[in-house]
Design a protein around this motif. Structure first.
Motif, mmCIF file in Angstrom:
data_model
loop_
_atom_site.group_PDB
_atom_site.id
_atom_site.type_symbol
_atom_site.label_atom_id
_atom_site.label_comp_id
_atom_site.label_asym_id
_atom_site.label_seq_id
_atom_site.Cartn_x
_atom_site.Cartn_y
_atom_site.Cartn_z
ATOM 1 N N VAL A 48 0.843 -1.198 0.000
ATOM 2 C CA VAL A 48 0.000 0.000 0.000
ATOM 3 C C VAL A 48 0.880 1.250 0.000
ATOM 4 O O VAL A 48 1.882 1.320 0.712
ATOM 5 C CB VAL A 48 -0.946 0.007 1.218
ATOM 6 N N ILE A 49 0.496 2.221 -0.818
ATOM 7 C CA ILE A 49 1.203 3.498 -0.882
ATOM 8 C C ILE A 49 0.236 4.633 -0.569
ATOM 9 O O ILE A 49 -0.967 4.521 -0.820
ATOM 10 C CB ILE A 49 1.880 3.726 -2.260
ATOM 11 N N ILE A 83 2.556 1.113 5.349
ATOM 12 C CA ILE A 83 2.235 1.945 4.189
ATOM 13 C C ILE A 83 3.471 2.752 3.818
ATOM 14 O O ILE A 83 4.104 3.357 4.682
ATOM 15 C CB ILE A 83 1.070 2.913 4.501
ATOM 16 N N GLN A 84 3.814 2.749 2.539
ATOM 17 C CA GLN A 84 4.912 3.581 2.059
ATOM 18 C C GLN A 84 4.342 4.958 1.717
ATOM 19 O O GLN A 84 3.437 5.065 0.884
ATOM 20 C CB GLN A 84 5.569 2.962 0.829
ATOM 21 N N LEU A 98 -4.455 6.955 -1.830
ATOM 22 C CA LEU A 98 -4.141 5.715 -1.125
ATOM 23 C C LEU A 98 -4.434 4.572 -2.076
ATOM 24 O O LEU A 98 -5.513 4.528 -2.679
ATOM 25 C CB LEU A 98 -5.014 5.592 0.133
ATOM 26 N N GLY A 99 -3.480 3.667 -2.243
ATOM 27 C CA GLY A 99 -3.737 2.575 -3.169
ATOM 28 C C GLY A 99 -2.736 1.447 -3.093
ATOM 29 O O GLY A 99 -1.760 1.496 -2.348
ATOM 30 N N VAL A 100 -3.002 0.437 -3.895
ATOM 31 C CA VAL A 100 -2.146 -0.736 -4.009
ATOM 32 C C VAL A 100 -1.172 -0.462 -5.145
ATOM 33 O O VAL A 100 -1.565 -0.441 -6.320
ATOM 34 C CB VAL A 100 -2.988 -2.004 -4.280
ATOM 35 N N LEU A 149 -7.738 5.169 -3.973
ATOM 36 C CA LEU A 149 -8.757 6.060 -3.421
ATOM 37 C C LEU A 149 -8.190 7.464 -3.322
ATOM 38 O O LEU A 149 -7.001 7.639 -3.055
ATOM 39 C CB LEU A 149 -9.159 5.622 -2.009
ATOM 40 N N VAL A 150 -9.048 8.443 -3.488
ATOM 41 C CA VAL A 150 -8.670 9.833 -3.237
ATOM 42 C C VAL A 150 -9.170 10.167 -1.839
ATOM 43 O O VAL A 150 -10.313 9.874 -1.491
ATOM 44 C CB VAL A 150 -9.286 10.783 -4.289
#
Length: 173
Positions: A48-49, A83-84, A98-100, A149-150
């Motif tokens: 996840v980033i 989370i990075q 936020l996302g994969v 996601l925003v």
């Protein structure tokens, strides 16, 4: 969301989900949204980033992920899930993505004969300068619409070490 007519393809912006803190009760429901692809099939969420504007990183995210511990030292990158965090000026202030990360495709291509570098001695000949040029084209997009996601992080709260006092109710004789 994609909209196509005869001559144009347009994308409408995603609606931003509000994220007021990076505590599990606020962050975990956002991560849960990433656990299903756009067909509704469950998937493993790893890598996840969180992409944020550099200004927001220092004014909102860093205070939300750094706590003063009981021994008087600061501990940073305190998150309930690995989370990075990536800083990018391409993200508007007050927003985050936020996302994969592995669900993002980036394609690059070069112009001409496999990206050949061209040069010219004609221009600026008098100054004895040589000019070089090549072209690189790139395009990137999520592999599915639920991979990112925003978030609205405009009201993101700082983190504090929570100390809870527990009263012993047992009495010793």
């Amino acid at each position: 969301k994609l909209s196509t007519d005869q001559t144009h393809t347009t994308y409408t912006a995603k609606t931003a989900n509000t994220l007021n803190s990076l505590l599990p009760e606020d962050l975990d429901p956002q991560l849960a949204k990433l656990a299903k692809n756009e067909q509704g099939v469950s998937r493993t969420v790893d890598g996840v980033i969180l992409i944020v504007n550099p200004e927001d990183y220092f004014s909102k995210v860093l205070p939300s992920t750094t706590v003063l511990s009981a021994n008087g030292t600061y501990t940073n990158n305190v998150l309930p899930y690995p989370i990075q965090i990536i800083q990018s000026s391409a993200i508007a202030t007050g927003k985050a993505v936020l996302g994969v990360g592995k669900k993002y495709f980036m394609g690059l291509g070069a112009s001409g004969q496999a990206g050949r570098i061209e040069f010219s001695d004609e221009y600026k000949f008098i100054e004895h300068k040589r000019y070089y040029k090549t072209y690189l084209y790139g395009n990137g997009r999520p592999m599915d619409n639920n991979a990112f996601l925003v978030l609205d992080i405009s009201k993101l709260k700082p983190a504090y070490l929570k100390v809870e006092q527990v009263t012993n109710t047992t009495t010793g004789a």
